[in-house]
Design a protein around this motif. Structure first.
Motif, PDB file in Angstrom:
ATOM      1  N   GLU A 111      14.954 -35.938   9.713  1.00  0.00           N
ATOM      2  CA  GLU A 111      13.811 -36.239  10.563  1.00  0.00           C
ATOM      3  C   GLU A 111      13.076 -37.419   9.939  1.00  0.00           C
ATOM      4  OE1 GLU A 111       9.996 -33.942  12.513  1.00  0.00           O
ATOM      5  OE2 GLU A 111      11.060 -33.004  10.850  1.00  0.00           O
ATOM      6  N   ASP A 112      12.796 -38.430  10.748  1.00  0.00           N
ATOM      7  CA  ASP A 112      12.168 -39.635  10.223  1.00  0.00           C
ATOM      8  C   ASP A 112      11.200 -40.202  11.253  1.00  0.00           C
ATOM      9  OD1 ASP A 112      11.691 -41.736   8.440  1.00  0.00           O
ATOM     10  OD2 ASP A 112      13.339 -42.933   9.225  1.00  0.00           O
ATOM     11  N   PHE A 113       9.984 -40.496  10.840  1.00  0.00           N
ATOM     12  CA  PHE A 113       8.982 -41.110  11.693  1.00  0.00           C
ATOM     13  C   PHE A 113       8.561 -42.420  11.046  1.00  0.00           C
ATOM     14  CE2 PHE A 113       5.416 -41.810  14.309  1.00  0.00           C
ATOM     15  CZ  PHE A 113       5.562 -40.988  15.420  1.00  0.00           C
ATOM     16  N   ARG A 114       8.748 -43.517  11.763  1.00  0.00           N
ATOM     17  CA  ARG A 114       8.422 -44.837  11.194  1.00  0.00           C
ATOM     18  C   ARG A 114       7.455 -45.589  12.084  1.00  0.00           C
ATOM     19  NH1 ARG A 114      13.766 -47.169   8.238  1.00  0.00           N
ATOM     20  NH2 ARG A 114      14.209 -45.250   7.136  1.00  0.00           N
ATOM     21  N   ASN A 146       8.703 -45.219  15.827  1.00  0.00           N
ATOM     22  CA  ASN A 146      10.084 -44.756  16.010  1.00  0.00           C
ATOM     23  C   ASN A 146      10.233 -43.372  15.408  1.00  0.00           C
ATOM     24  OD1 ASN A 146      11.280 -47.142  17.199  1.00  0.00           O
ATOM     25  ND2 ASN A 146      10.975 -48.100  15.209  1.00  0.00           N
ATOM     26  N   TYR A 147      10.838 -42.479  16.177  1.00  0.00           N
ATOM     27  CA  TYR A 147      11.088 -41.117  15.704  1.00  0.00           C
ATOM     28  C   TYR A 147      12.587 -40.838  15.822  1.00  0.00           C
ATOM     29  CZ  TYR A 147      10.834 -36.073  15.224  1.00  0.00           C
ATOM     30  OH  TYR A 147      11.014 -34.789  14.793  1.00  0.00           O
ATOM     31  N   TYR A 148      13.149 -40.315  14.741  1.00  0.00           N
ATOM     32  CA  TYR A 148      14.570 -39.983  14.687  1.00  0.00           C
ATOM     33  C   TYR A 148      14.695 -38.527  14.262  1.00  0.00           C
ATOM     34  CZ  TYR A 148      19.426 -39.980  13.105  1.00  0.00           C
ATOM     35  OH  TYR A 148      20.746 -39.679  12.921  1.00  0.00           O
ATOM     36  N   LEU A 149      15.485 -37.766  15.013  1.00  0.00           N
ATOM     37  CA  LEU A 149      15.695 -36.353  14.711  1.00  0.00           C
ATOM     38  C   LEU A 149      17.173 -36.031  14.888  1.00  0.00           C
ATOM     39  CD1 LEU A 149      14.510 -33.498  14.182  1.00  0.00           C
ATOM     40  CD2 LEU A 149      14.249 -33.278  16.653  1.00  0.00           C
ATOM     41  N   THR A 152      21.359 -35.687  18.231  1.00  0.00           N
ATOM     42  CA  THR A 152      20.419 -36.710  17.777  1.00  0.00           C
ATOM     43  C   THR A 152      19.441 -37.031  18.896  1.00  0.00           C
ATOM     44  OG1 THR A 152      22.093 -37.673  16.346  1.00  0.00           O
ATOM     45  CG2 THR A 152      20.201 -39.041  16.858  1.00  0.00           C
ATOM     46  N   ILE A 153      18.185 -37.159  18.516  1.00  0.00           N
ATOM     47  CA  ILE A 153      17.139 -37.603  19.442  1.00  0.00           C
ATOM     48  C   ILE A 153      16.442 -38.789  18.798  1.00  0.00           C
ATOM     49  CG2 ILE A 153      14.917 -37.022  20.488  1.00  0.00           C
ATOM     50  CD1 ILE A 153      15.869 -34.124  20.656  1.00  0.00           C
ATOM     51  N   GLU A 154      16.323 -39.869  19.555  1.00  0.00           N
ATOM     52  CA  GLU A 154      15.590 -41.049  19.095  1.00  0.00           C
ATOM     53  C   GLU A 154      14.570 -41.417  20.166  1.00  0.00           C
ATOM     54  OE1 GLU A 154      17.800 -44.254  17.079  1.00  0.00           O
ATOM     55  OE2 GLU A 154      19.580 -43.034  17.516  1.00  0.00           O
ATOM     56  N   ILE A 155      13.317 -41.542  19.749  1.00  0.00           N
ATOM     57  CA  ILE A 155      12.231 -41.885  20.666  1.00  0.00           C
ATOM     58  C   ILE A 155      11.461 -43.052  20.068  1.00  0.00           C
ATOM     59  CG2 ILE A 155      10.140 -41.063  21.813  1.00  0.00           C
ATOM     60  CD1 ILE A 155      11.268 -38.214  21.498  1.00  0.00           C
ATOM     61  N   SER A 156      11.134 -44.006  20.918  1.00  0.00           N
ATOM     62  CA  SER A 156      10.417 -45.190  20.465  1.00  0.00           C
ATOM     63  C   SER A 156       9.271 -45.482  21.428  1.00  0.00           C
ATOM     64  CB  SER A 156      11.385 -46.377  20.421  1.00  0.00           C
ATOM     65  OG  SER A 156      10.710 -47.526  19.995  1.00  0.00           O
ATOM     66  N   ARG A 157       8.102 -45.805  20.883  1.00  0.00           N
ATOM     67  CA  ARG A 157       6.932 -46.171  21.685  1.00  0.00           C
ATOM     68  C   ARG A 157       6.272 -47.392  21.062  1.00  0.00           C
ATOM     69  NH1 ARG A 157       8.848 -42.876  24.384  1.00  0.00           N
ATOM     70  NH2 ARG A 157       7.985 -41.019  25.309  1.00  0.00           N
ATOM     71  N   GLU A 158       5.775 -48.266  21.932  1.00  0.00           N
ATOM     72  CA  GLU A 158       5.019 -49.439  21.492  1.00  0.00           C
ATOM     73  C   GLU A 158       3.607 -49.324  22.038  1.00  0.00           C
ATOM     74  OE1 GLU A 158       6.901 -52.974  22.876  1.00  0.00           O
ATOM     75  OE2 GLU A 158       8.817 -52.464  21.962  1.00  0.00           O
ATOM     76  N   LEU A 213      -2.461 -39.591  19.080  1.00  0.00           N
ATOM     77  CA  LEU A 213      -2.103 -38.986  20.359  1.00  0.00           C
ATOM     78  C   LEU A 213      -0.666 -39.343  20.755  1.00  0.00           C
ATOM     79  CD1 LEU A 213      -3.335 -37.294  22.663  1.00  0.00           C
ATOM     80  CD2 LEU A 213      -3.920 -39.444  23.770  1.00  0.00           C
ATOM     81  N   ILE A 214      -0.282 -40.587  20.532  1.00  0.00           N
ATOM     82  CA  ILE A 214       1.087 -41.014  20.839  1.00  0.00           C
ATOM     83  C   ILE A 214       2.082 -40.280  19.950  1.00  0.00           C
ATOM     84  CG2 ILE A 214       2.690 -42.966  20.755  1.00  0.00           C
ATOM     85  CD1 ILE A 214       0.294 -44.748  21.603  1.00  0.00           C
ATOM     86  N   GLN A 215       1.761 -40.110  18.663  1.00  0.00           N
ATOM     87  CA  GLN A 215       2.644 -39.360  17.763  1.00  0.00           C
ATOM     88  C   GLN A 215       2.819 -37.928  18.242  1.00  0.00           C
ATOM     89  OE1 GLN A 215       1.153 -39.587  13.763  1.00  0.00           O
ATOM     90  NE2 GLN A 215       1.822 -41.690  13.474  1.00  0.00           N
ATOM     91  N   LYS A 216       1.723 -37.301  18.634  1.00  0.00           N
ATOM     92  CA  LYS A 216       1.787 -35.921  19.130  1.00  0.00           C
ATOM     93  C   LYS A 216       2.667 -35.841  20.381  1.00  0.00           C
ATOM     94  CE  LYS A 216      -1.317 -32.131  20.393  1.00  0.00           C
ATOM     95  NZ  LYS A 216      -1.054 -31.138  19.384  1.00  0.00           N
ATOM     96  N   GLU A 217       2.529 -36.806  21.264  1.00  0.00           N
ATOM     97  CA  GLU A 217       3.330 -36.820  22.487  1.00  0.00           C
ATOM     98  C   GLU A 217       4.814 -37.055  22.174  1.00  0.00           C
ATOM     99  OE1 GLU A 217       4.260 -36.071  26.154  1.00  0.00           O
ATOM    100  OE2 GLU A 217       2.199 -35.898  25.437  1.00  0.00           O
ATOM    101  N   ILE A 218       5.098 -37.862  21.173  1.00  0.00           N
ATOM    102  CA  ILE A 218       6.489 -38.079  20.758  1.00  0.00           C
ATOM    103  C   ILE A 218       7.091 -36.773  20.257  1.00  0.00           C
ATOM    104  CG2 ILE A 218       7.931 -39.166  18.983  1.00  0.00           C
ATOM    105  CD1 ILE A 218       6.206 -41.694  19.329  1.00  0.00           C
TER     106      ILE A 218
END
Length: 166
Positions: free
Chosen positions: A76-79, A97-100, A117-123, A140-145
């Motif tokens: 699990e990685d959050f960058r 960027n979130y990687y799980l 694998t789940i990868e989610i990215s938000r700008e 809030l964006i992190q929580k939603e991710i």
């Protein structure tokens, strides 16, 4: 007049229930998913998983033996990455960027599926004139991710359980 209001209210409520309306956050879970054990997850992922399960009448199991399904988090990685810098030298645009990577097991440690694998990215735009508001927005964006990752994980777990029955 009050009778008309009551009739209208009852009609609206019955139409809402008939159309399949349910509270936001709740998911129709099979029995095996209502009791899940999460192994190796971060506190944020565990918290969101608890919230989603609670909204769907489920819970996190205390041990793998008590669970209908075991989710083992392998990585699990959050960058946070700065995309652009303003004239003041502060970040103007940020990417999260979130990687799980995880795998599903039954309570006897038999794998139900290959690794997932789940990868989610938000700008988002980081306005330096409203720093406190932007910090709240980033949280809030992190929580939603995390919430989106849990929902994706739940739907994959549901598919794993259904494939096991076949």
């Amino acid at each position: 007049m009050k009778k008309v209001q009551k009739v209208v209210l009852i009609t609206i409520l019955s139409l809402l229930t008939a159309c399949g309306y349910h509270l936001r956050g709740s998911i129709a879970l099979p029995a095996a998913l209502k009791n899940m054990y999460l192994f190796g997850a971060s506190g944020a992922l565990t918290g969101e998983t608890k919230a989603v399960l609670k909204a769907s009448d489920g819970k996190l199991a205390g041990s793998p033996n008590d669970a209908g399904i075991v989710v083992k988090v392998l990585k699990e990685d959050f960058r946070r990455r700065v995309l652009s810098v303003g004239s003041t030298g502060k970040s103007s645009e940020v990417e999260l960027n979130y990687y799980l990577r995880f795998q599903f097991y039954d309570n006897k440690e038999n794998p139900l599926q290959d690794e997932q694998t789940i990868e989610i990215s938000r700008e988002f735009f980081n306005d330096q004139t409203a720093i406190l508001a932007k910090e709240n927005e980033e949280a809030l964006i992190q929580k939603e991710i995390y919430r989106q990752a849990v929902r994706m994980m739940m739907s994959r777990a549901q598919a794993a359980i259904e494939n096991q029955k076949l």
